[in-house]
Motif scaffolding. Sequence first.
Motif, PDB file in Angstrom:
ATOM      1  N   THR A  80     -23.607  -8.594 -16.245  1.00 59.68           N
ATOM      2  CA  THR A  80     -22.281  -7.982 -16.410  1.00 59.68           C
ATOM      3  C   THR A  80     -21.877  -7.190 -15.169  1.00 59.68           C
ATOM      4  OG1 THR A  80     -22.690  -7.812 -18.783  1.00 59.68           O
ATOM      5  CG2 THR A  80     -20.880  -6.510 -17.915  1.00 59.68           C
ATOM      6  N   GLY A  81     -22.819  -6.436 -14.593  1.00 58.60           N
ATOM      7  CA  GLY A  81     -22.519  -5.628 -13.413  1.00 58.60           C
ATOM      8  C   GLY A  81     -22.109  -6.470 -12.223  1.00 58.60           C
ATOM      9  N   LYS A  82     -22.845  -7.551 -11.985  1.00 54.81           N
ATOM     10  CA  LYS A  82     -22.564  -8.448 -10.861  1.00 54.81           C
ATOM     11  C   LYS A  82     -21.206  -9.135 -11.046  1.00 54.81           C
ATOM     12  CE  LYS A  82     -24.533 -12.407  -8.406  1.00 54.81           C
ATOM     13  NZ  LYS A  82     -25.550 -13.466  -8.446  1.00 54.81           N
ATOM     14  N   ILE A  83     -20.929  -9.581 -12.263  1.00 52.52           N
ATOM     15  CA  ILE A  83     -19.664 -10.270 -12.551  1.00 52.52           C
ATOM     16  C   ILE A  83     -18.491  -9.297 -12.424  1.00 52.52           C
ATOM     17  CG2 ILE A  83     -18.323 -11.439 -14.370  1.00 52.52           C
ATOM     18  CD1 ILE A  83     -21.220 -12.494 -15.292  1.00 52.52           C
ATOM     19  N   LEU A  84     -18.699  -8.039 -12.837  1.00 53.70           N
ATOM     20  CA  LEU A  84     -17.670  -7.011 -12.697  1.00 53.70           C
ATOM     21  C   LEU A  84     -17.293  -6.815 -11.230  1.00 53.70           C
ATOM     22  CD1 LEU A  84     -15.932  -4.651 -13.816  1.00 53.70           C
ATOM     23  CD2 LEU A  84     -17.958  -3.203 -13.642  1.00 53.70           C
ATOM     24  N   LEU A  85     -18.310  -6.743 -10.370  1.00 58.02           N
ATOM     25  CA  LEU A  85     -18.050  -6.592  -8.928  1.00 58.02           C
ATOM     26  C   LEU A  85     -17.330  -7.822  -8.370  1.00 58.02           C
ATOM     27  CD1 LEU A  85     -21.344  -4.941  -7.618  1.00 58.02           C
ATOM     28  CD2 LEU A  85     -19.108  -3.871  -7.832  1.00 58.02           C
ATOM     29  N   GLN A  86     -17.710  -9.009  -8.849  1.00 58.09           N
ATOM     30  CA  GLN A  86     -17.046 -10.235  -8.394  1.00 58.09           C
ATOM     31  C   GLN A  86     -15.575 -10.238  -8.781  1.00 58.09           C
ATOM     32  OE1 GLN A  86     -19.350 -13.481 -10.012  1.00 58.09           O
ATOM     33  NE2 GLN A  86     -20.567 -13.711  -8.137  1.00 58.09           N
ATOM     34  N   LEU A  87     -15.275  -9.820 -10.010  1.00 54.53           N
ATOM     35  CA  LEU A  87     -13.887  -9.775 -10.474  1.00 54.53           C
ATOM     36  C   LEU A  87     -13.050  -8.830  -9.617  1.00 54.53           C
ATOM     37  CD1 LEU A  87     -14.430  -9.652 -14.351  1.00 54.53           C
ATOM     38  CD2 LEU A  87     -13.443 -11.552 -13.071  1.00 54.53           C
ATOM     39  N   LEU A  88     -13.626  -7.676  -9.257  1.00 53.75           N
ATOM     40  CA  LEU A  88     -12.910  -6.697  -8.431  1.00 53.75           C
ATOM     41  C   LEU A  88     -12.769  -7.188  -6.991  1.00 53.75           C
ATOM     42  CD1 LEU A  88     -14.595  -3.474  -9.834  1.00 53.75           C
ATOM     43  CD2 LEU A  88     -12.183  -4.086 -10.115  1.00 53.75           C
ATOM     44  N   GLU A  89     -13.813  -7.842  -6.482  1.00 54.40           N
ATOM     45  CA  GLU A  89     -13.775  -8.352  -5.111  1.00 54.40           C
ATOM     46  C   GLU A  89     -12.770  -9.490  -4.942  1.00 54.40           C
ATOM     47  OE1 GLU A  89     -15.315  -7.815  -1.998  1.00 54.40           O
ATOM     48  OE2 GLU A  89     -15.944  -5.880  -2.786  1.00 54.40           O
ATOM     49  N   MET A  90     -12.537 -10.257  -6.009  1.00 56.51           N
ATOM     50  CA  MET A  90     -11.640 -11.414  -5.921  1.00 56.51           C
ATOM     51  C   MET A  90     -10.171 -11.057  -6.145  1.00 56.51           C
ATOM     52  SD  MET A  90     -13.703 -13.750  -5.008  1.00 56.51           S
ATOM     53  CE  MET A  90     -12.813 -15.290  -5.129  1.00 56.51           C
ATOM     54  N   ARG A  91      -9.870  -9.776  -6.361  1.00 53.85           N
ATOM     55  CA  ARG A  91      -8.472  -9.339  -6.458  1.00 53.85           C
ATOM     56  C   ARG A  91      -7.763  -9.629  -5.133  1.00 53.85           C
ATOM     57  NH1 ARG A  91      -6.616  -4.947  -9.876  1.00 53.85           N
ATOM     58  NH2 ARG A  91      -5.574  -4.144  -8.013  1.00 53.85           N
ATOM     59  N   LEU A  92      -6.479  -9.932  -5.180  1.00 59.58           N
ATOM     60  CA  LEU A  92      -5.739 -10.299  -3.971  1.00 59.58           C
ATOM     61  C   LEU A  92      -5.681  -9.150  -2.969  1.00 59.58           C
ATOM     62  CD1 LEU A  92      -4.076 -12.349  -2.368  1.00 59.58           C
ATOM     63  CD2 LEU A  92      -2.059 -11.633  -3.653  1.00 59.58           C
TER      64      LEU A  92
END
Length: 202
Positions: free
Chosen positions: A80-92
């Motif tokens: 969950t932590g890794k995916i959370l960071l990925q979601l934030l990093e992929m923001r435009l």
Amino acid sequence: MSRYRGPRLRITRRLGDLPGLTRKSARRAYPPGMHGQNRRKRSEYATRLEEKQKLRFNYGVSERQLIRYVKKARRVQGSTGKILLQLLEMRLDNTVFRLGMAPTIPAARQLVNHGHILVNGRVVDIASYSCRSGDVVGVRNREQSRAMVEQNLQYPGLANVPAHLVLDKAKMEANVIGLCEREWVAIKINELMVVEYYSRKV
């Protein structure tokens, strides 16, 4: 008021270096306030809260948005932590910042909101737009837009472009070729503490 608009150095003094929030570094190494230099031992809750605040202020998201990202990360299989960071990093807005088109994430958000950024040839003015593999992020073909980004590319906020982005400086566009890996996340954070913080709330 969902977004923080106060003094940024006050936040970096309290939470440490946040590359997305500001390029400046605080002259004093201790937190602001009367008791900044002689703080008592922090509780586990305070440590988790601090990690969560780092994430919030660095990426410039509101509490409601962050809760939404945590819920979304929980639904996906994996850490969950890794995916959370990925979601934030992929923001435009973060993608524009990581490409060096803006010195900070707030500056990148402004570029996006003012319609200077294209995704797949179309103007996207929503900073929270989630970039996907195969997307092409570029600059609008206007003199003002190109001059602004060209100046920013000379002095990028972070030196290295992450491996999931392929930047063509001459064309001022980049290809998204995958998801951001954990080692490319610029902020020093313990994402598991953020997940623990929200475990009782969400």
